[in-house]
Design a protein around this motif. Sequence first.
Motif, PDB file in Angstrom:
ATOM      1  N   LEU A   1       0.816  -1.157   0.166  1.00 42.85           N
ATOM      2  CA  LEU A   1       0.057   0.569   0.118  1.00 42.85           C
ATOM      3  C   LEU A   1       0.748   0.893  -0.060  1.00 42.85           C
ATOM      4  CD1 LEU A   1      -2.657  -1.173   2.122  1.00 42.85           C
ATOM      5  CD2 LEU A   1      -2.951  -0.979  -0.007  1.00 42.85           C
ATOM      6  N   LEU A   2       2.049   1.364   0.897  1.00 42.05           N
ATOM      7  CA  LEU A   2       2.814   2.788   0.643  1.00 42.05           C
ATOM      8  C   LEU A   2       3.314   2.719  -0.509  1.00 42.05           C
ATOM      9  CD1 LEU A   2       3.733   2.821   4.154  1.00 42.05           C
ATOM     10  CD2 LEU A   2       3.187   4.151   3.516  1.00 42.05           C
ATOM     11  N   ALA A   3       4.059   1.468  -0.740  1.00 36.58           N
ATOM     12  CA  ALA A   3       4.581   1.915  -2.401  1.00 36.58           C
ATOM     13  C   ALA A   3       3.935   2.679  -3.201  1.00 36.58           C
ATOM     14  CB  ALA A   3       5.370   0.141  -2.475  1.00 36.58           C
ATOM     15  N   SER A   4       2.572   2.032  -3.161  1.00 37.94           N
ATOM     16  CA  SER A   4       1.383   3.153  -4.687  1.00 37.94           C
ATOM     17  C   SER A   4       1.630   4.357  -3.995  1.00 37.94           C
ATOM     18  CB  SER A   4       0.391   2.111  -4.936  1.00 37.94           C
ATOM     19  OG  SER A   4      -0.136   2.356  -3.610  1.00 37.94           O
ATOM     20  N   ARG A   5       2.053   5.388  -3.257  1.00 43.20           N
ATOM     21  CA  ARG A   5       1.716   6.516  -2.510  1.00 43.20           C
ATOM     22  C   ARG A   5       2.876   7.349  -2.640  1.00 43.20           C
ATOM     23  NH1 ARG A   5      -3.745   5.510  -0.027  1.00 43.20           N
ATOM     24  NH2 ARG A   5      -4.381   3.725  -0.268  1.00 43.20           N
ATOM     25  N   THR A   6       3.260   8.064  -2.957  1.00 45.13           N
ATOM     26  CA  THR A   6       3.874   9.654  -2.921  1.00 45.13           C
ATOM     27  C   THR A   6       3.502  10.739  -2.617  1.00 45.13           C
ATOM     28  OG1 THR A   6       3.429   9.793  -5.044  1.00 45.13           O
ATOM     29  CG2 THR A   6       5.601   8.218  -4.563  1.00 45.13           C
ATOM     30  N   MET A   7       1.994  11.014  -2.252  1.00 44.73           N
ATOM     31  CA  MET A   7       2.158  12.268  -1.603  1.00 44.73           C
ATOM     32  C   MET A   7       0.942  11.605  -0.362  1.00 44.73           C
ATOM     33  SD  MET A   7       0.675  13.514  -5.130  1.00 44.73           S
ATOM     34  CE  MET A   7      -0.229  14.994  -4.489  1.00 44.73           C
ATOM     35  N   ALA A   8       0.539  13.147   0.390  1.00 45.65           N
ATOM     36  CA  ALA A   8      -0.342  12.584   1.566  1.00 45.65           C
ATOM     37  C   ALA A   8      -1.180  12.274   0.925  1.00 45.65           C
ATOM     38  CB  ALA A   8      -0.165  13.999   2.189  1.00 45.65           C
ATOM     39  N   GLN A   9      -1.494  11.703   2.319  1.00 49.95           N
ATOM     40  CA  GLN A   9      -3.119  10.757   1.619  1.00 49.95           C
ATOM     41  C   GLN A   9      -3.284  10.036   2.370  1.00 49.95           C
ATOM     42  OE1 GLN A   9      -3.577   7.808  -1.958  1.00 49.95           O
ATOM     43  NE2 GLN A   9      -2.174   8.895  -2.892  1.00 49.95           N
ATOM     44  N   ALA A  10      -4.832  10.108   2.936  1.00 50.46           N
ATOM     45  CA  ALA A  10      -5.218   8.770   3.878  1.00 50.46           C
ATOM     46  C   ALA A  10      -4.691   8.102   4.067  1.00 50.46           C
ATOM     47  CB  ALA A  10      -6.689   9.556   3.854  1.00 50.46           C
ATOM     48  N   PRO A  11      -4.237   7.372   5.199  1.00 48.74           N
ATOM     49  CA  PRO A  11      -3.316   6.224   5.346  1.00 48.74           C
ATOM     50  C   PRO A  11      -4.666   4.532   5.533  1.00 48.74           C
ATOM     51  CG  PRO A  11      -3.364   7.176   7.380  1.00 48.74           C
ATOM     52  CD  PRO A  11      -3.929   8.218   6.100  1.00 48.74           C
ATOM     53  N   PRO A  12      -4.207   3.790   4.934  1.00 51.30           N
ATOM     54  CA  PRO A  12      -4.946   2.653   5.217  1.00 51.30           C
ATOM     55  C   PRO A  12      -5.127   2.407   6.239  1.00 51.30           C
ATOM     56  CG  PRO A  12      -3.061   2.055   4.160  1.00 51.30           C
ATOM     57  CD  PRO A  12      -3.069   3.216   4.216  1.00 51.30           C
ATOM     58  N   GLU A  13      -6.541   1.531   7.207  1.00 49.71           N
ATOM     59  CA  GLU A  13      -7.336   1.146   8.185  1.00 49.71           C
ATOM     60  C   GLU A  13      -5.695   0.030   8.947  1.00 49.71           C
ATOM     61  OE1 GLU A  13      -9.158   2.601  10.312  1.00 49.71           O
ATOM     62  OE2 GLU A  13      -9.923   4.147   8.741  1.00 49.71           O
ATOM     63  N   ALA A  14      -5.105  -0.347   8.045  1.00 53.98           N
ATOM     64  CA  ALA A  14      -4.746  -2.037   9.120  1.00 53.98           C
ATOM     65  C   ALA A  14      -3.485  -0.791   9.261  1.00 53.98           C
ATOM     66  CB  ALA A  14      -3.972  -3.040   7.938  1.00 53.98           C
ATOM     67  N   LEU A  15      -2.896   0.544   8.720  1.00 53.74           N
ATOM     68  CA  LEU A  15      -1.931   1.357   9.130  1.00 53.74           C
ATOM     69  C   LEU A  15      -2.170   1.758  10.485  1.00 53.74           C
ATOM     70  CD1 LEU A  15      -0.263   2.309   6.395  1.00 53.74           C
ATOM     71  CD2 LEU A  15       1.150   0.709   7.889  1.00 53.74           C
ATOM     72  N   ILE A  16      -2.976   2.427  10.593  1.00 52.03           N
ATOM     73  CA  ILE A  16      -3.796   2.910  11.807  1.00 52.03           C
ATOM     74  C   ILE A  16      -3.622   2.221  12.927  1.00 52.03           C
ATOM     75  CG2 ILE A  16      -5.890   4.314  13.011  1.00 52.03           C
ATOM     76  CD1 ILE A  16      -6.108   5.928   9.444  1.00 52.03           C
ATOM     77  N   ALA A  17      -4.302   1.120  12.817  1.00 49.08           N
ATOM     78  CA  ALA A  17      -4.770   0.047  13.526  1.00 49.08           C
ATOM     79  C   ALA A  17      -3.036  -0.388  13.860  1.00 49.08           C
ATOM     80  CB  ALA A  17      -5.627  -1.220  13.304  1.00 49.08           C
ATOM     81  N   GLY A  18      -2.307  -0.393  13.174  1.00 50.63           N
ATOM     82  CA  GLY A  18      -1.317  -0.615  13.810  1.00 50.63           C
ATOM     83  C   GLY A  18      -0.209  -0.065  14.766  1.00 50.63           C
TER      84      GLY A  18
END
Length: 178
Positions: free
Chosen positions: A11-28
């Motif tokens: 998920l991170l590899a496909s994003r380069t600009m400031a964006q809303a993160p996926p819930e899995a990262l927030i939960a981690g």
Amino acid sequence: MKWTVLLMVALLASRTMAQAPPEALIAGGEQRIAQFSAQLKSELLGAIGKGGLAAAVDVCHQRAPVIARQLSTDGWLIGRTSHKTRNPDNAPDAWENRVLQDFLQQSPQQWRQATLIDGRFRMMKGIPTGQLCMQCHGRSIAPEVQQAIARHYPLDQATGFQPGELRGAFTLTFTPVE
């Protein structure tokens, strides 16, 4: 756990600009914050029970960095920062400073921010000043506690807080492990 890390990396590899993160990262991130908070609080209470509040200052000085290092694995980096630091090593970077300034204008229920910036997940969660915190971070600090603070933190700025005020924040970065 390994598949969760692989999912986060993809998920991170496909994003380069400031964006809303996926819930899995927030939960981690929330899980690591909860672990850090619980372990530090447990050790602080144990130190207070054995040696009083001055011993708690020793625990913060010695154990908080160790706990942070133990939880900084698998691409995660966790720590604490504040707009009024006790330890200069915990000074906020530019992004953390902006978030802290936002938190100061918000209610405690809003003291969480998470984003993806340049392929990295960043998250902060505010730490409200609780009653226990007041003993070392409040406006009236016992002389022996002041001495312990001065011994470990001669550049201390982290006093003068009132209950419920923003005392600082947990800060996390997740960078994909290659």
